[in-house]
Scaffold this motif. Structure first.
Motif, PDB file in Angstrom:
ATOM      1  N   SER A   1      -3.778  -7.135  -4.399  1.00  0.00           N
ATOM      2  CA  SER A   1      -2.426  -6.704  -4.771  1.00  0.00           C
ATOM      3  C   SER A   1      -1.464  -7.871  -4.590  1.00  0.00           C
ATOM      4  CB  SER A   1      -1.980  -5.520  -3.912  1.00  0.00           C
ATOM      5  OG  SER A   1      -0.683  -5.091  -4.282  1.00  0.00           O
ATOM      6  N   GLN A   2      -0.392  -7.852  -5.378  1.00  0.00           N
ATOM      7  CA  GLN A   2       0.586  -8.927  -5.317  1.00  0.00           C
ATOM      8  C   GLN A   2       1.940  -8.392  -5.743  1.00  0.00           C
ATOM      9  OE1 GLN A   2      -0.400 -12.287  -7.792  1.00  0.00           O
ATOM     10  NE2 GLN A   2       0.579 -13.757  -6.441  1.00  0.00           N
ATOM     11  N   ASN A   3       3.007  -8.974  -5.199  1.00  0.00           N
ATOM     12  CA  ASN A   3       4.367  -8.636  -5.614  1.00  0.00           C
ATOM     13  C   ASN A   3       4.990  -9.860  -6.274  1.00  0.00           C
ATOM     14  OD1 ASN A   3       4.807  -5.877  -4.712  1.00  0.00           O
ATOM     15  ND2 ASN A   3       4.579  -6.666  -2.646  1.00  0.00           N
ATOM     16  N   LEU A   4       5.441  -9.699  -7.520  1.00  0.00           N
ATOM     17  CA  LEU A   4       6.025 -10.804  -8.261  1.00  0.00           C
ATOM     18  C   LEU A   4       7.548 -10.745  -8.203  1.00  0.00           C
ATOM     19  CD1 LEU A   4       3.722 -10.729 -11.420  1.00  0.00           C
ATOM     20  CD2 LEU A   4       3.407 -12.005  -9.286  1.00  0.00           C
ATOM     21  N   GLU A   5       8.164 -11.876  -8.457  1.00  0.00           N
ATOM     22  CA  GLU A   5       9.615 -11.970  -8.402  1.00  0.00           C
ATOM     23  C   GLU A   5      10.250 -11.195  -9.563  1.00  0.00           C
ATOM     24  OE1 GLU A   5      11.630 -13.354  -6.159  1.00  0.00           O
ATOM     25  OE2 GLU A   5       9.897 -13.852  -4.901  1.00  0.00           O
ATOM     26  N   PRO A   6      11.341 -10.490  -9.284  1.00  0.00           N
ATOM     27  CA  PRO A   6      12.050  -9.793 -10.372  1.00  0.00           C
ATOM     28  C   PRO A   6      12.669 -10.794 -11.342  1.00  0.00           C
ATOM     29  CG  PRO A   6      13.304  -9.669  -8.330  1.00  0.00           C
ATOM     30  CD  PRO A   6      11.980 -10.271  -7.974  1.00  0.00           C
TER      31      PRO A   6
END
Length: 242
Positions: A137-142
């Motif tokens: 899982s990963q969170n990308l920049e808005p």
């Protein structure tokens, strides 16, 4: 009674009184559209029904006008590149428990075909899955995407993950290991808003699913990754579920 047999010159005899039954609900009875039902109601409820019907008609007309003005088109997601250099599952004494070592890099394109709508991506969370089990899982920049433009995402999934796979799943994994091509799913959880002129519209939480066939780079084979189009989970736009 014989005295009544002759002519009678007295005042006219009035007719017997007539009685009328009052009809309930008449005189102020309406057939109106109140939602999708027909109602027969008193005057005050008749007015309310007419007002609600008028508002409903205005809303429908406004929605149709907005649709014709904005002409919204569906965003298009494609995985254009997938680089898999490691995908090794090792089991412990219990075959159902093991660890997956993985290294997967993706290139995902997002096409906004709308000529009047910009897109605010307030949150993008890519998740990598094998047989429905998440391993990365990963969170990308808005970011903001302008109208009539294409943006690119580059999520990278690398590490080790303890996974619980059933016997059937492990058997499928071994077959894919022999072929060197793995069926990997990528799910994008997105929070987005639309921009129309100076107006920001909505707060939507859609999900996008990409079903990939990814060849392992180290495998002795000549297979190349094929660009894959992703699909929308339209229910997730309205049902905010994780």
């Amino acid at each position: 009674m014989s005295q009544l047999n002759g002519a009678y010159y007295g005042p006219a005899i009035p007719p017997p009184p007539k009685y009328y039954r009052r009809s309930e609900g008449r005189g102020c009875c309406c057939n109106c559209l109140c939602g999708i039902t027909r109602c027969c109601c008193g005057c005050i409820f008749s007015i309310i029904c007419k007002i609600l019907t008028f508002i409903l008609v205005l809303v429908v007309i406004a929605a149709i006008l907005i649709w014709f003005i904005v002409r919204p088109n569906v965003l298009k997601f494609h995985v254009t590149e997938a680089n898999l250099t490691e995908f090794n599952y090792t089991t412990s004494d219990n075959i159902n428990n093991g660890s997956l070592h993985y290294n997967l890099a993706l290139n995902i394109s997002i096409r906004n075909p709308n000529s009047r709508l910009g897109i605010y991506y307030d949150s993008i969370e890519p998740n990598a899955l094998y047989e429905g089990v998440r391993f990365g899982s990963q969170n990308l920049e808005p970011f903001f995407q302008h109208k009539k433009s294409t943006s690119f995402l580059g999520p990278v999934f690398k590490g080790e993950q303890v996974m619980s796979l059933g016997e059937t799943q492990v058997s499928k994994l071994n077959k894919e290991k022999e072929s060197g091509v793995y069926g990997i799913g990528v799910q994008l959880k997105i929070k987005l808003r639309f921009k129309f002129g100076l107006i920001k519209i909505g707060n939507f939480n859609p999900k996008v699913r990409c079903d990939l066939q990814v060849p392992l780079k180290s495998h002795n084979g000549t297979q190349q990754f094929q660009t894959t189009q992703c699909g929308w989970d339209y229910k997730s736009i309205f049902l905010h579920k994780d």
